[in-house]
Motif scaffolding. Structure first.
Motif, mmCIF file in Angstrom:
data_model
loop_
_atom_site.group_PDB
_atom_site.id
_atom_site.type_symbol
_atom_site.label_atom_id
_atom_site.label_comp_id
_atom_site.label_asym_id
_atom_site.label_seq_id
_atom_site.Cartn_x
_atom_site.Cartn_y
_atom_site.Cartn_z
ATOM 1 N N UNK A 21 -7.852 -11.023 -6.483
ATOM 2 C CA UNK A 21 -8.133 -10.651 -5.093
ATOM 3 C C UNK A 21 -7.967 -11.866 -4.190
ATOM 4 N N UNK A 22 -7.317 -11.659 -3.039
ATOM 5 C CA UNK A 22 -7.106 -12.776 -2.120
ATOM 6 C C UNK A 22 -8.238 -12.898 -1.099
ATOM 7 N N UNK A 23 -9.226 -11.988 -1.183
ATOM 8 C CA UNK A 23 -10.357 -12.025 -0.242
ATOM 9 C C UNK A 23 -11.495 -11.186 -0.790
ATOM 10 N N UNK A 24 -12.700 -11.348 -0.244
ATOM 11 C CA UNK A 24 -13.823 -10.458 -0.544
ATOM 12 C C UNK A 24 -13.592 -9.119 0.161
ATOM 13 N N UNK A 25 -14.098 -8.052 -0.410
ATOM 14 C CA UNK A 25 -13.985 -6.751 0.252
ATOM 15 C C UNK A 25 -14.110 -5.609 -0.733
ATOM 16 N N UNK A 26 -13.452 -4.499 -0.413
ATOM 17 C CA UNK A 26 -13.476 -3.294 -1.240
ATOM 18 C C UNK A 26 -12.029 -2.888 -1.537
ATOM 19 N N UNK A 27 -11.738 -2.554 -2.797
ATOM 20 C CA UNK A 27 -10.408 -2.042 -3.137
ATOM 21 C C UNK A 27 -10.297 -0.636 -2.552
ATOM 22 N N UNK A 28 -9.417 -0.464 -1.577
ATOM 23 C CA UNK A 28 -9.331 0.832 -0.879
ATOM 24 C C UNK A 28 -8.113 1.649 -1.294
ATOM 25 N N UNK A 29 -7.157 1.038 -1.994
ATOM 26 C CA UNK A 29 -5.954 1.774 -2.398
ATOM 27 C C UNK A 29 -5.397 1.220 -3.696
ATOM 28 N N UNK A 30 -4.932 2.147 -4.553
ATOM 29 C CA UNK A 30 -4.289 1.768 -5.824
ATOM 30 C C UNK A 30 -3.421 2.967 -6.221
ATOM 31 N N UNK A 31 -2.158 2.953 -5.807
ATOM 32 C CA UNK A 31 -1.298 4.125 -5.968
ATOM 33 C C UNK A 31 -0.782 4.243 -7.403
ATOM 34 N N UNK A 32 -0.880 5.447 -7.941
ATOM 35 C CA UNK A 32 -0.534 5.658 -9.344
ATOM 36 C C UNK A 32 0.933 5.376 -9.651
ATOM 37 N N UNK A 33 1.841 5.946 -8.845
ATOM 38 C CA UNK A 33 3.263 5.868 -9.197
ATOM 39 C C UNK A 33 3.778 4.435 -9.338
ATOM 40 N N UNK A 34 3.547 3.524 -8.369
ATOM 41 C CA UNK A 34 4.064 2.155 -8.536
ATOM 42 C C UNK A 34 3.492 1.456 -9.777
ATOM 43 N N UNK A 35 2.236 1.707 -10.094
ATOM 44 C CA UNK A 35 1.656 1.082 -11.290
ATOM 45 C C UNK A 35 2.276 1.666 -12.560
ATOM 46 N N UNK A 36 2.598 2.972 -12.535
ATOM 47 C CA UNK A 36 3.293 3.571 -13.676
ATOM 48 C C UNK A 36 4.681 2.985 -13.864
ATOM 49 N N UNK A 37 5.404 2.795 -12.756
ATOM 50 C CA UNK A 37 6.744 2.202 -12.834
ATOM 51 C C UNK A 37 6.656 0.750 -13.303
ATOM 52 N N UNK A 38 5.626 0.034 -12.844
ATOM 53 C CA UNK A 38 5.449 -1.366 -13.265
ATOM 54 C C UNK A 38 5.232 -1.459 -14.772
ATOM 55 N N UNK A 39 4.396 -0.577 -15.326
ATOM 56 C CA UNK A 39 4.162 -0.581 -16.775
ATOM 57 C C UNK A 39 5.461 -0.292 -17.524
ATOM 58 N N UNK A 40 6.253 0.623 -16.984
ATOM 59 C CA UNK A 40 7.553 0.963 -17.572
ATOM 60 C C UNK A 40 8.461 -0.269 -17.558
ATOM 61 N N UNK A 41 8.498 -0.990 -16.438
ATOM 62 C CA UNK A 41 9.337 -2.190 -16.359
ATOM 63 C C UNK A 41 8.853 -3.296 -17.293
#
Length: 433
Positions: free
Chosen positions: A335-355
């Motif tokens: 994390x680059x700052x304190x705060x709350x994780x407000x977004x984590x999109x499934x598709x890009x993370x799925x493609x990243x795991x594939x790559x």
């Protein structure tokens, strides 16, 4: 003397092109003629595009499904002497639910014949995950499958080539002609295999959201309703849950790491969303199999489901106590700052795991079982500057750059009180009787 064909493929294509209905006999002939090679790929491509653009009636979809079942063998589990129930998921990112679900339901004396597939693209395959367990094998003969269902209660294995061969041929064609998303073709593809498999009851986990096959919830609902109708029309007790795939399921995306997480769930722990969906689907499966009053959560917590898992892994040559593969390299994103994780999109993370090597671009590609992503926070979690958000795992460090590229902008940290983009509740709806 050459046999005279009952119909002409071009006439049938024109009918569907012009928004007409095909008769039961026409659909039966078309599937049979395509399976034996009389109808050419070019002609079936034209037909699938006509279906994609103009749709099919409930009766046409049923006829298509039954014709695809008739193209191959149909399994029969009536000799087991116990009810059979199965689950099918339309797939997503981090969806390892089959792994804890099969032994959980089987622990109640209901047979679970879970014929599964391999991953392609960003959605992982159940067989790929299990093959990260040393010695485990996916290919079983029908006799081995029956014996395991009788003795242990559940099996996860590869579907034999004899089940709905017309679907296998048609699926490959849809993949290269831009017609994969046609709901009549998706529904008949899934249900022809599941009905041919011979299960008495079937629960469908139909995903919507960024990481889903169909992202729009209304399209997913239409698919769920179509498949439930097909199951009921074929005499299979069927229901569907509409579930959220806007964010990855659980905290792992990959193969070996998803097995680790599944074992945590079977030990009574694991991420809350994996446990919630596993329990909900198990209740559906048991209710359709005539066992609506079982205490599903107790079987996770007291070790019964774990015992069934270990027995099933051993029966297929695997060692449930063996160390799972670990990637040679890792890259941590903080994390680059304190705060709350407000977004984590499934598709890009799925493609990243594939790559990173966790998936395959072509059916014949190998997967790297240790490759994948571990998530350390989910949307809504408070984070501190410098805290790990996710870790990438790969055997070749050169893969990290392309994986990082695709997740850039796919996650965000906001302030307390900011809207959290998680797509809403995990289970949005139930469809069925």
């Amino acid at each position: 003397m050459t046999a005279v064909e009952a119909f002409d493929a071009v006439d049938l294509i024109r009918t569907k092109r012009d928004r007409g209905e095909l008769s039961t006999d026409q659909i039966g002939w078309l599937v049979d003629a395509y399976t034996r090679g009389y109808v050419a790929d070019e002609q079936m491509s034209a037909m699938t595009m006509a279906i994609f653009l103009n749709g099919m009636t409930r009766r046409e979809i049923r006829d298509l499904t039954m014709a695809m079942i008739a193209s191959g063998e149909r399994m029969d589990f009536s000799g087991l002497g116990k009810p059979t129930t199965d689950k099918h998921s339309t797939g997503g990112v981090g969806d390892k639910i089959t792994l804890p679900l099969m032994p959980l339901v089987a622990a109640f004396g209901v047979a679970v014949p879970q014929l599964s597939g391999r991953g392609l693209g960003h959605t992982g395959g159940t067989l790929d995950k299990l093959e990260s367990i040393p010695g485990w094998r996916a290919e079983l003969s029908n006799d081995e499958m029956f014996a395991q269902l009788r003795d242990i209660g559940g099996v996860i294995c590869a579907a034999g080539a004899g089940l709905a061969p017309a679907d296998k041929k048609l699926y490959a064609l849809r993949d290269i002609t831009g017609t994969v998303e046609a709901i009549p073709l998706i529904a008949s593809s899934i249900m022809s295999k599941k009905i041919a498999e011979g299960t008495g009851a079937l629960v469908l986990d139909v995903k919507f959201g960024s990481g889903a096959f169909l992202q729009d919830i209304e399209r997913s609902r239409e698919l769920a309703r179509t498949m439930v109708e097909l199951g009921e029309d074929a005499g299979v007790a069927t229901s569907a849950l509409l579930t959220n795939m806007s964010v990855p399921l659980g905290l792992t995306i990959g193969n070996a790491n998803e097995v680790r997480e599944s074992v945590e769930v079977l030990a009574g722990g694991g991420p809350a969303d994996i446990r919630e969906l596993t329990v909900a689907l198990a209740r559906e499966m048991l209710a359709l199999a005539g066992r609506p009053d079982e205490d599903v959560e107790a079987a996770l917590d007291d070790g019964r489901a774990m015992d069934t898992w270990r027995a099933a892994i051993r029966a297929q040559g695997g060692d449930p106590d063996a160390d799972l593969p670990v990637a040679k390299e890792q890259h941590v994103v903080t994390a680059d700052r304190d705060g709350v994780l407000v977004r984590q999109e499934a598709l890009p993370f799925g493609i990243a795991a594939w790559r990173l090597g966790a998936g395959r671009a072509r059916k014949e590609d190998p997967v790297q079982h240790a490759a994948g992503i571990d998530l350390h926070a989910k949307p809504g979690d408070a984070v501190r500057q410098g805290q790990p958000l996710f870790t990438l795992h790969a055997d070749e460090p050169a893969r990290f750059a392309r994986a990082l590229e695709v997740v850039e902008g796919a996650w965000a940290i906001g302030d307390a009180g900011d809207e959290v983009h998680d797509g809403g509740p995990l289970i949005a709806d139930r469809i069925g009787r």
